[in-house]
Design a protein around this motif. Sequence first.
Motif, PDB file in Angstrom:
ATOM      1  N   VAL A  13       0.876  -1.171   0.000  1.00 35.71           N
ATOM      2  CA  VAL A  13       0.000   0.000   0.000  1.00 35.71           C
ATOM      3  C   VAL A  13       0.909   1.216   0.000  1.00 35.71           C
ATOM      4  O   VAL A  13       1.733   1.388   0.889  1.00 35.71           O
ATOM      5  N   GLU A  14       0.771   2.054  -1.041  1.00 37.86           N
ATOM      6  CA  GLU A  14       1.588   3.262  -1.182  1.00 37.86           C
ATOM      7  C   GLU A  14       0.742   4.498  -0.933  1.00 37.86           C
ATOM      8  O   GLU A  14      -0.458   4.498  -1.211  1.00 37.86           O
TER       9      GLU A  14
ATOM     10  N   LEU B 145      -3.083   0.627  -3.769  1.00 35.97           N
ATOM     11  CA  LEU B 145      -2.695  -0.771  -3.669  1.00 35.97           C
ATOM     12  C   LEU B 145      -1.828  -1.096  -4.870  1.00 35.97           C
ATOM     13  O   LEU B 145      -2.230  -0.899  -6.013  1.00 35.97           O
ATOM     14  N   LYS B 146      -0.612  -1.581  -4.616  1.00 40.90           N
ATOM     15  CA  LYS B 146       0.352  -1.875  -5.684  1.00 40.90           C
ATOM     16  C   LYS B 146       0.663  -3.367  -5.676  1.00 40.90           C
ATOM     17  O   LYS B 146       1.075  -3.917  -4.650  1.00 40.90           O
ATOM     18  N   ILE B 147       0.471  -4.024  -6.817  1.00 42.92           N
ATOM     19  CA  ILE B 147       0.786  -5.435  -6.984  1.00 42.92           C
ATOM     20  C   ILE B 147       1.831  -5.532  -8.076  1.00 42.92           C
ATOM     21  O   ILE B 147       1.613  -5.069  -9.196  1.00 42.92           O
TER      22      ILE B 147
ATOM     23  N   PHE C 149     -13.178   4.989   4.509  1.00 45.98           N
ATOM     24  CA  PHE C 149     -13.960   3.913   3.917  1.00 45.98           C
ATOM     25  C   PHE C 149     -13.302   2.537   4.024  1.00 45.98           C
ATOM     26  O   PHE C 149     -13.992   1.525   4.031  1.00 45.98           O
ATOM     27  N   VAL C 150     -11.969   2.469   4.055  1.00 46.76           N
ATOM     28  CA  VAL C 150     -11.270   1.178   4.148  1.00 46.76           C
ATOM     29  C   VAL C 150     -10.192   1.236   5.229  1.00 46.76           C
ATOM     30  O   VAL C 150      -9.691   2.295   5.564  1.00 46.76           O
ATOM     31  N   LYS C 151      -9.855   0.068   5.749  1.00 49.04           N
ATOM     32  CA  LYS C 151      -8.802  -0.054   6.763  1.00 49.04           C
ATOM     33  C   LYS C 151      -7.512  -0.448   6.051  1.00 49.04           C
ATOM     34  O   LYS C 151      -7.175  -1.624   5.957  1.00 49.04           O
ATOM     35  N   VAL C 152      -6.782   0.538   5.528  1.00 47.92           N
ATOM     36  CA  VAL C 152      -5.594   0.255   4.727  1.00 47.92           C
ATOM     37  C   VAL C 152      -4.489  -0.417   5.550  1.00 47.92           C
ATOM     38  O   VAL C 152      -3.651  -1.124   4.991  1.00 47.92           O
ATOM     39  N   ASP C 153      -4.492  -0.234   6.853  1.00 49.67           N
ATOM     40  CA  ASP C 153      -3.475  -0.867   7.687  1.00 49.67           C
ATOM     41  C   ASP C 153      -3.766  -2.341   7.940  1.00 49.67           C
ATOM     42  O   ASP C 153      -2.948  -3.046   8.517  1.00 49.67           O
TER      43      ASP C 153
END
Length: 90
Positions: free
Chosen positions: A10-11, A16-18, A54-58
């Motif tokens: 996650v940057e 979101l980086k794949i 809106f999202v829990k990036v951690d």
Amino acid sequence: MKKEEVKVEVEEGNVLKISGERCGEKEDKDGKWHRVERSSGKFLRRFRLPGEDFVKVDQVKATMENGVLTVTVPKEEVKKPEVKAIEISG
């Protein structure tokens, strides 16, 4: 692909980086023919996630099973506004 060949990050708080690199070679031999097929190269995909409201990036999680990557991005609970009944007079 193997999980060691894929990187999930996650940057900048909400991207979101794949990414990864595929290195593969398949060789077929018989009495008359010899064939080698190579499929390799780097890849990179970025997905912009909704904001932290809106999202829990951690808490982003990634799993790989049988070559299938599954990325889970938990949603924040949306606080519903409190609704009060108003008596109508008249």
